[in-house]
Scaffold this active site. Structure first.
Site, PDB file in Angstrom:
ATOM      1  N   ASP A  99      12.987 -40.296  -6.473  1.00 41.59           N
ATOM      2  CA  ASP A  99      12.656 -39.237  -5.524  1.00 41.59           C
ATOM      3  C   ASP A  99      11.148 -38.957  -5.513  1.00 41.59           C
ATOM      4  OD1 ASP A  99      13.929 -37.169  -3.816  1.00 41.59           O
ATOM      5  OD2 ASP A  99      12.882 -35.804  -5.163  1.00 41.59           O
TER       6      ASP A  99
ATOM      7  N   GLU B  95      10.951 -43.675  -3.356  1.00 34.12           N
ATOM      8  CA  GLU B  95      10.854 -42.970  -2.085  1.00 34.12           C
ATOM      9  C   GLU B  95       9.374 -42.696  -1.855  1.00 34.12           C
ATOM     10  OE1 GLU B  95      11.848 -38.911  -1.844  1.00 34.12           O
ATOM     11  OE2 GLU B  95      12.418 -39.001   0.250  1.00 34.12           O
TER      12      GLU B  95
HETATM   13  O1  ISL Z   1      11.700 -33.336   5.426  1.00 34.68           O
HETATM   14  C1  ISL Z   1      11.125 -33.899   4.548  1.00 34.68           C
HETATM   15  C2  ISL Z   1       9.707 -33.515   4.200  1.00 34.68           C
HETATM   16  O2  ISL Z   1       9.184 -32.659   5.201  1.00 34.68           O
HETATM   17  C3  ISL Z   1      11.816 -35.017   3.891  1.00 34.68           C
HETATM   18  O3  ISL Z   1      11.127 -36.157   4.255  1.00 34.68           O
HETATM   19  C4  ISL Z   1      11.947 -34.899   2.393  1.00 34.68           C
HETATM   20  O4  ISL Z   1      11.710 -33.622   1.931  1.00 34.68           O
HETATM   21  C5  ISL Z   1      10.952 -35.802   1.695  1.00 34.68           C
HETATM   22  O5  ISL Z   1      11.142 -37.084   2.207  1.00 34.68           O
HETATM   23  C6  ISL Z   1      11.266 -35.829   0.194  1.00 34.68           C
HETATM   24  O6  ISL Z   1      12.652 -36.082   0.042  1.00 34.68           O
HETATM   25  C7  ISL Z   1      13.191 -36.080  -1.275  1.00 34.68           C
HETATM   26  O7  ISL Z   1      12.709 -34.979  -2.053  1.00 34.68           O
HETATM   27  C8  ISL Z   1      13.115 -33.666  -1.680  1.00 34.68           C
HETATM   28  C9  ISL Z   1      14.601 -33.535  -1.294  1.00 34.68           C
HETATM   29  O8  ISL Z   1      14.778 -32.314  -0.585  1.00 34.68           O
HETATM   30  C10 ISL Z   1      15.030 -34.692  -0.409  1.00 34.68           C
HETATM   31  O9  ISL Z   1      16.428 -34.588  -0.122  1.00 34.68           O
HETATM   32  C11 ISL Z   1      14.712 -35.971  -1.133  1.00 34.68           C
HETATM   33  O10 ISL Z   1      15.193 -37.116  -0.407  1.00 34.68           O
HETATM   34  C12 ISL Z   1      12.843 -32.809  -2.900  1.00 34.68           C
HETATM   35  O11 ISL Z   1      13.533 -33.365  -3.998  1.00 34.68           O
END
Ligand code: ISL
Ligand code: CA
Length: 554
Positions: free
Chosen positions: A200, A254
């Site tokens: 993440d 990610e």
């Molecule tokens: O909407 C976003 C940012 O404005 C999303 O792209 C997301 O928050 C971002 O990609 C990070 O995502 C990951 O970390 C977040 C979580 O809320 C997301 O579900 C996860 O995929 C915090 O852990």
């Protein structure tokens, strides 16, 4: 290709456990629910499951705020249930990667409870505490969930940093003890038999020295600054050495905020950091934060090309059109009207499953599930959406109807509605009240009916996955866009040694005749087509609305 790592030819499937299948009637998906549906994954033919966080969490952000990395969230079941799920996948030859969320923890994690208890606590430096400046936060960092990325803590009179919700304090990766704890957590799950991790927002773990204010330009896209800290590659290589080396593990970062030019620094195998990364350029092509903006096919295909270029010779890429943070693929890039939903869902699947990358299917996209008809802000669950409403609408900056209009296309909740297993109003997901409403179109879009329909979106995915397994050219073949400026038809070749296939996709509802370049002709081996078969040897291809074709070339 025997020397290639296993995960390059794998097809992955993301499960958001809260919404996949509820086994005990509490309206919340759980691990035993997933185990009860493993035949669905076997039928589809996927090789690896990415399980979104299953760890103990108070669910401020649906599990992305972890309270105990070695325990299973009570709503999802027990560690025995996890072991049962892992055994069920293993006996079907399906690997499991779990979600490593270590940029931040829950504010209820024991480390943070200790850290906030006193400035002198041994865990104080596990997080990022700073004095305020002029009565306000230490700098102008914004949170992704609206407001400042700093929250003042009365008990010790300092601010702590959280790129996301205030319930998600960022860990201090400069502290060796933090890194050692993370590597120990990774070994715990690897020793249990998981095959790797989705990581993440992993590029965020290295913070900018001194935490200077963002400039006006940087504020337009804070993730670019958050993802370019000076020690991220040092940390990722140390993680590889300490927790991953020798495990033949699959890792996918990610890479929110990482540009294509930086990608090789994360995925070049010689650097021993990550196996691959998720770029966000495609899923955010038509978004400016919460606003939806138009997109064009040349822009779409330019991202496909840049993704392939960024992987280069020594790296690797992912291809995905949806996940738990994005709208449904067929609503996002296809046409989810009753007339074109099936054909366009198949077209998008064809694109995603014929890239030089590891494809990541998101639960329900194999059925062509669509966005949900949310009407009011109360229909939404997501902390990000609630933050937008609070800071934009309740402050009078944006009319509620305007935000709702854009959320109808961009909200994360669209992909979080329960899996549609049957035509029953509860979608066969639960015998209780679902935590988030089941899409009423489960009557038309559900796994049960599609399993019996060879022309369904499901079976189109199944055939494409089988094609990837049968034809290494679809995994490793060089990617060449045949018409980068093309506005209607996406056509490209994949070439490996003597084998070549051509993929031709009509990305619209109007029928079209497409001329292939002279040197590319349709061969007599049609691998798949969602409409009338093209004539072998032809270089002019007639395509019905949203028709997709994969064929060997002559
Ligand atoms: O909407 C976003 C940012 O404005 C999303 O792209 C997301 O928050 C971002 O990609 C990070 O995502 C990951 O970390 C977040 C979580 O809320 C997301 O579900 C996860 O995929 C915090 O852990
Ligand atoms: Ca349940």
């Amino acid at each position: 290709m025997s020397h290639e790592p296993w995960w390059k030819s794998a097809v992955a499937y993301q499960i958001y456990p809260r919404s996949f299948m509820d086994s005990n009637g509490d309206g919340i998906g759980d691990l035993n629910g997933i185990t009860s549906k493993l035949d669905h994954l076997t039928a589809l033919g996927v090789d690896v499951v990415w399980l979104s966080p299953h760890f103990d969490s108070p669910n401020a952000d649906n599990g992305y705020d972890i309270r105990d990395y070695r325990a299973v969230m009570a709503e999802f079941g027990t560690m025995d249930d996890f072991d049962r799920l892992l055994a069920g996948l293993t006996e079907r030859g399906i690997e499991l990667i779990v979600d490593l969320v270590v940029n931040h923890t829950s504010d209820q994690h024991a480390w943070f409870v200790a850290s906030r208890s006193s400035p002198d606590d041994p865990y104080r430096d596990f997080y990022i505490w700073r004095d305020g400046v002029d009565g306000g936060p230490p700098n102008n960092y914004p949170s992704f969930f609206s407001g400042s990325a700093w929250t003042f803590d009365d008990s010790t009179g300092q601010y702590y940093l959280h790129y996301f919700a205030r319930q998600q304090p960022d860990l201090n990766w400069e502290h060796p003890a933090v890194r050692a704890e993370v590597y120990d957590i990774m070994r715990f799950w690897l020793d249990k038999g998981v095959a790797g991790f989705r990581m993440d927002v992993i590029p965020f773990i290295s913070k900018q020295p001194g935490l200077p204010d963002l400039t006006r330009e940087q504020l337009r896209s804070p993730q670019d600054t958050y993802a370019s800290g000076p020690r991220v590659h040092e940390f990722l290589h140390e993680m590889y050495v300490e927790a991953l080396a020798g495990r033949d593990a699959m890792t996918v970062g990610e890479a929110f905020g990482v540009g294509f030019e930086q990608a090789p620094l994360f995925t070049d195998a010689r650097r021993e950091e990550l196996s691959m990364i998720f770029h966000f350029d495609l899923v955010r092509l038509d978004r400016r934060h919460w606003r939806r903006v138009p997109w064009t096919l040349p822009q779409f295909r330019a991202v496909l090309q840049a993704t392939d270029d960024a992987a280069g010779e020594h790296g690797w890429a992912t291809s995905f059109l949806c996940n738990h943070d994005n709208p449904r693929a067929v609503s996002h890039f296809g046409d989810d009207s009753p007339t074109w939903r099936v054909a366009s869902a198949k077209a998008l699947a064809t694109v995603m499953l014929t890239q030089r990358a590891t494809p990541f299917l998101y639960q329900g996209d194999e059925l062509g599930m669509t966005n949900f008809p949310f009407r009011t802000i109360d229909d939404y669950d997501d902390v990000e959406v609630k933050g937008l409403w609070r800071t934009l609408v309740e402050t009078g900056k944006v009319p509620g109807d305007e935000l709702l209009h854009h959320l109808a296309h961009t909200a994360r909740d669209h992909a979080r509605t329960p899996m549609q297993w049957t035509a029953a109003p509860d979608g066969g997901f639960t015998t209780g009240t679902p935590w988030l409403a089941v899409n009423p179109n489960t009557a038309e879009i559900n796994a049960a009916e599609q399993l019996d329909d060879p022309e369904s979106v499901f079976h189109h995915h199944r055939r494409l996955i089988a094609l990837r397994r049968a034809h290494p050219v679809l995994v490793h073949g060089a990617y060449r866009d045949l018409d980068p400026a093309g506005e209607r038809v996406l056509a490209y070749t994949r070439t490996l040694a003597g084998a070549q296939v051509v993929v031709i996709v009509n990305m619209g509802a109007d029928p079209v005749e497409h001329a292939l370049p002279g040197e590319v002709g349709i061969g007599d081996t049609l691998l798949t087509s969602s409409g009338p078969a093209p004539l072998p040897g032809s270089s002019i291809v007639a395509l019905a609305g949203w028709q997709s074709i994969v064929a060997a070339t002559v």
